[in-house]
Write an enzyme that holds these catalytic residues in place. Sequence first.
Site, short mmCIF file in Angstrom:
data_model
loop_
_atom_site.label_atom_id
_atom_site.label_comp_id
_atom_site.label_asym_id
_atom_site.label_seq_id
_atom_site.Cartn_x
_atom_site.Cartn_y
_atom_site.Cartn_z
N GLY A 1 0.82 -1.21 0.00
CA GLY A 1 0.00 0.00 0.00
C GLY A 1 0.86 1.26 0.00
O GLY A 1 0.58 2.22 -0.72
N GLU B 1 9.61 4.40 7.21
CA GLU B 1 9.63 2.93 7.25
C GLU B 1 10.49 2.47 8.42
O GLU B 1 11.66 2.82 8.51
CB GLU B 1 10.18 2.38 5.93
CG GLU B 1 10.48 0.89 5.94
CD GLU B 1 9.32 0.01 6.37
OE1 GLU B 1 8.26 0.06 5.72
OE2 GLU B 1 9.46 -0.72 7.39
N GLY C 1 6.44 -6.13 3.13
CA GLY C 1 6.37 -7.58 3.03
C GLY C 1 6.95 -8.11 1.73
O GLY C 1 7.17 -9.32 1.60
N ALA D 1 6.39 -14.45 -1.06
CA ALA D 1 6.69 -15.53 -1.98
C ALA D 1 6.27 -15.19 -3.41
O ALA D 1 6.08 -16.09 -4.23
CB ALA D 1 6.01 -16.81 -1.51
N VAL E 1 0.75 10.90 15.21
CA VAL E 1 0.19 11.66 14.09
C VAL E 1 -0.93 12.50 14.70
O VAL E 1 -1.89 11.95 15.23
CB VAL E 1 -0.44 10.74 13.02
CG1 VAL E 1 -1.05 11.55 11.88
CG2 VAL E 1 0.57 9.73 12.49
N HIS F 1 -1.16 -13.94 5.94
CA HIS F 1 -2.07 -13.04 5.22
C HIS F 1 -3.05 -12.40 6.19
O HIS F 1 -4.26 -12.62 6.10
CB HIS F 1 -2.86 -13.82 4.16
CG HIS F 1 -1.99 -14.43 3.10
ND1 HIS F 1 -2.41 -15.45 2.29
CD2 HIS F 1 -0.72 -14.14 2.73
CE1 HIS F 1 -1.43 -15.77 1.45
NE2 HIS F 1 -0.39 -15.00 1.71
C1 FAD Z 1 6.64 -15.37 4.49
C2 FAD Z 1 5.55 -14.62 3.77
C3 FAD Z 1 5.20 -14.97 2.47
C4 FAD Z 1 4.18 -14.26 1.82
N1 FAD Z 1 3.89 -14.58 0.52
C5 FAD Z 1 2.96 -13.87 -0.15
C6 FAD Z 1 2.69 -14.14 -1.52
O1 FAD Z 1 3.31 -15.01 -2.14
N2 FAD Z 1 1.75 -13.39 -2.14
C7 FAD Z 1 1.05 -12.42 -1.48
O2 FAD Z 1 0.17 -11.80 -2.10
N3 FAD Z 1 1.28 -12.14 -0.19
C8 FAD Z 1 2.23 -12.84 0.49
N4 FAD Z 1 2.50 -12.53 1.80
C9 FAD Z 1 1.69 -11.50 2.46
C10 FAD Z 1 2.18 -10.11 2.09
O3 FAD Z 1 3.53 -9.96 2.45
C11 FAD Z 1 1.33 -9.08 2.83
O4 FAD Z 1 -0.04 -9.35 2.59
C12 FAD Z 1 1.63 -7.68 2.34
O5 FAD Z 1 3.00 -7.38 2.50
C13 FAD Z 1 0.79 -6.66 3.10
O6 FAD Z 1 0.97 -5.41 2.47
P1 FAD Z 1 0.72 -4.06 3.28
O7 FAD Z 1 0.85 -2.94 2.34
O8 FAD Z 1 -0.55 -4.21 4.03
O9 FAD Z 1 1.87 -4.00 4.39
P2 FAD Z 1 3.38 -4.45 4.40
O10 FAD Z 1 3.84 -4.89 3.07
O11 FAD Z 1 3.51 -5.41 5.53
O12 FAD Z 1 4.14 -3.10 4.75
C14 FAD Z 1 3.93 -2.38 5.92
C15 FAD Z 1 5.22 -1.73 6.32
O13 FAD Z 1 4.93 -0.77 7.33
C16 FAD Z 1 6.01 -0.73 8.23
N5 FAD Z 1 5.51 -0.17 9.50
C17 FAD Z 1 4.63 -0.72 10.37
N6 FAD Z 1 4.39 0.13 11.39
C18 FAD Z 1 5.14 1.23 11.16
C19 FAD Z 1 5.32 2.45 11.87
N7 FAD Z 1 4.66 2.72 13.00
N8 FAD Z 1 6.19 3.36 11.36
C20 FAD Z 1 6.88 3.12 10.22
N9 FAD Z 1 6.73 1.97 9.51
C21 FAD Z 1 5.87 1.04 9.97
C22 FAD Z 1 6.44 -2.17 8.34
O14 FAD Z 1 7.79 -2.24 8.75
C23 FAD Z 1 6.24 -2.68 6.91
O15 FAD Z 1 7.44 -2.61 6.17
C24 FAD Z 1 3.51 -13.21 2.47
C25 FAD Z 1 3.87 -12.86 3.78
C26 FAD Z 1 4.89 -13.54 4.42
C27 FAD Z 1 5.25 -13.13 5.82
#
Ligand code: FAD
Length: 556
Positions: free
Chosen positions: A22, A41, A92, A97, A239, A479
């Site tokens: 996102g 981050e 993530g 994967a 915030v 997930h």
């Molecule tokens: C081992 C593994 C394998 C996976 N494989 C798949 C796959 O094959 N396909 C798939 O679709 N999904 C997969 N996923 C799931 C996927 O990684 C997540 O659904 C996705 O990353 C979520 O996206 P997001 O934008 O919600 O947050 P994220 O990608 O998790 O990003 C959020 C970020 O915000 C940061 N953050 C949090 N709080 C704060 C704060 N207070 N201040 C500053 N930074 C902060 C975190 O450090 C993180 O980097 C997998 C997950 C794991 C753990």
Amino acid sequence: MRTERVDTNYDFDFIVIGSGFGGSVSAYRLAEKGYKVAVMEMGRRWTPESLPRTNWELSRWIWRPNVALRGFFNIRIFRHVLILHGCAVGGGSITYANTLLVPKSTVFENGSWAGLADWNAEMPQHFATASRMLGVRENQILGPADLLLKQAADAAGIGHTFYRTNVAVFQAPQGEPGGGTFPDPYFGGEGPERSACIGCGGCMVGCRFNAKNTLDKNYLYLAEKRGVRVFEETRVVDVAPRNGTPDGSQGYEIHTVNSTALFGAQRQRFTCRGVVVAASALGTLDLLFRLKQKGSLPRISGQLGNRVRTNAESLIGVRVPGSSEDLSKGIAIGSGIYIDDETHIEAVRYPEGSDAMALMSTLLTNGRPGWTRILLWLWNLAVALTRHPIRTLRCLRPRRWARESLILLCMQTVPGHVDMRLQRPWYWPFDKTLVTRGNRVSTFIPRANEFASKAAALVGGTPMSMLTEVLFDIPGTAHILGGCPMGATPADGVVDHRGRIFGYKNLYVCDGSVLAANLGVNPSLTICAITERAMNFLPEASKNDWNDSPEETRTE
Ligand SMILES: Cc1cc2nc3c(=O)[nH]c(=O)nc-3n(C[C@H](O)[C@H](O)[C@H](O)COP(=O)(O)OP(=O)(O)OC[C@H]3O[C@@H](n4cnc5c(N)ncnc54)[C@H](O)[C@@H]3O)c2cc1C
Ligand code: SF4
């Protein structure tokens, strides 16, 4: 409508919290529209050289900075669920994967997002854009684990449902071997050069071969080229609306601390006109609960934390001690099957030598959760150790786990959720932390267990499952979704269908926390597509009247 000029006294037009799916999509699209953007981050920035060789290098794999583990992968255990998630520049995507699938269109017909927009008319274009940006292509490298899944599916009469996953991996042109380096294949030369995948299976320990299309190679890379500043190892802790305006109409003040400092985390303050919270379901819930409770953002809807979903997931597998095939080869998730209309299974692997997850696996045990299942597990273990002591010990030892294991990731579209709250739990009275509440989520999917048992019998292996599922009735998921439900009004959601937080101006949530259903497929592509849609509504920087607040759409 009144049009204000962007106040140059702000440090940034937008601050994006989190650089995952996102956050990176938001940062890039905002920069494209001419906004001055910063991304905060809390994780570290990774390069092929700094990534661990195997997941036994705990200090470079696990994220627990308070005990000097500064990796990119986090495991958190709650009463109802064990959650695996990423934490890095690129969120993530560094540990995921790479599997990017479009969910069935019916997922938009259930949950709190149903009826808020004409999803099935609007979403295909955003899925297409996100797929193009992430370089999604059908997997060309079927490894032994994929062939084993196919064999088991054929034997179960569901071979026709077998498919190669769509993956965000740069793969060699047809007929060429992996490993070669190519100039930017995706963005007409504006992106970085890439190397073709060698099928090492290492995607979840971080790709050291420049083949995985992580966000720092596409959305975030292009955002930084357009001037977006990424503040790594920087955790947002506050915030609050500026100048005492209750609705944020005069912008926001953001406070951060250094996330990796063991002592004396340095505090910084920034100002901005708008904020995108993209800290993932867990990070966003933790942050928004704290901000609501301490009075920085008191207007956030009481729906916060409701309807958190696990994608109805279960992690099981098959271990083949002494396997002649190296099941660790291929792309981390190379293929999948459907065992029924609502149950989907994918073939997953870790790379050779990355055996640390073996510590969480045990013999698969069916039966009702609770004491009876624990007793049954102990009985199974005793019988297996008596009848086949060497074989059973080889199944349970970590060594060669990745070479010998086919992990089966089962996901369902069935409804079901828990709620999360920020509380002082009885076992940790010092600080508030997220806790889960509500009915238990099922820890086993009988048809999936049956499939794993049959697949194991077919290849002389042993069916396995996660220790927490058997012992504590706690399912594992990578997930985690929801908790900031979309709604028509603040009475039924935290954000509207465009991710705008009710009660505030220019304040958005764009990450997995706004997804309102178990997708039954891996969620990252949907998170990107939903964010593409949300950002699409924002005007060019020069045309912004900085007055963007959610509409309450319910009319009855
Ligand atoms: C081992 C593994 C394998 C996976 N494989 C798949 C796959 O094959 N396909 C798939 O679709 N999904 C997969 N996923 C799931 C996927 O990684 C997540 O659904 C996705 O990353 C979520 O996206 P997001 O934008 O919600 O947050 P994220 O990608 O998790 O990003 C959020 C970020 O915000 C940061 N953050 C949090 N709080 C704060 C704060 N207070 N201040 C500053 N930074 C902060 C975190 O450090 C993180 O980097 C997998 C997950 C794991 C753990
Ligand atoms: S299989 Fe290996 S080379 Fe291919 S994307 Fe995954 S880690 Fe990179």
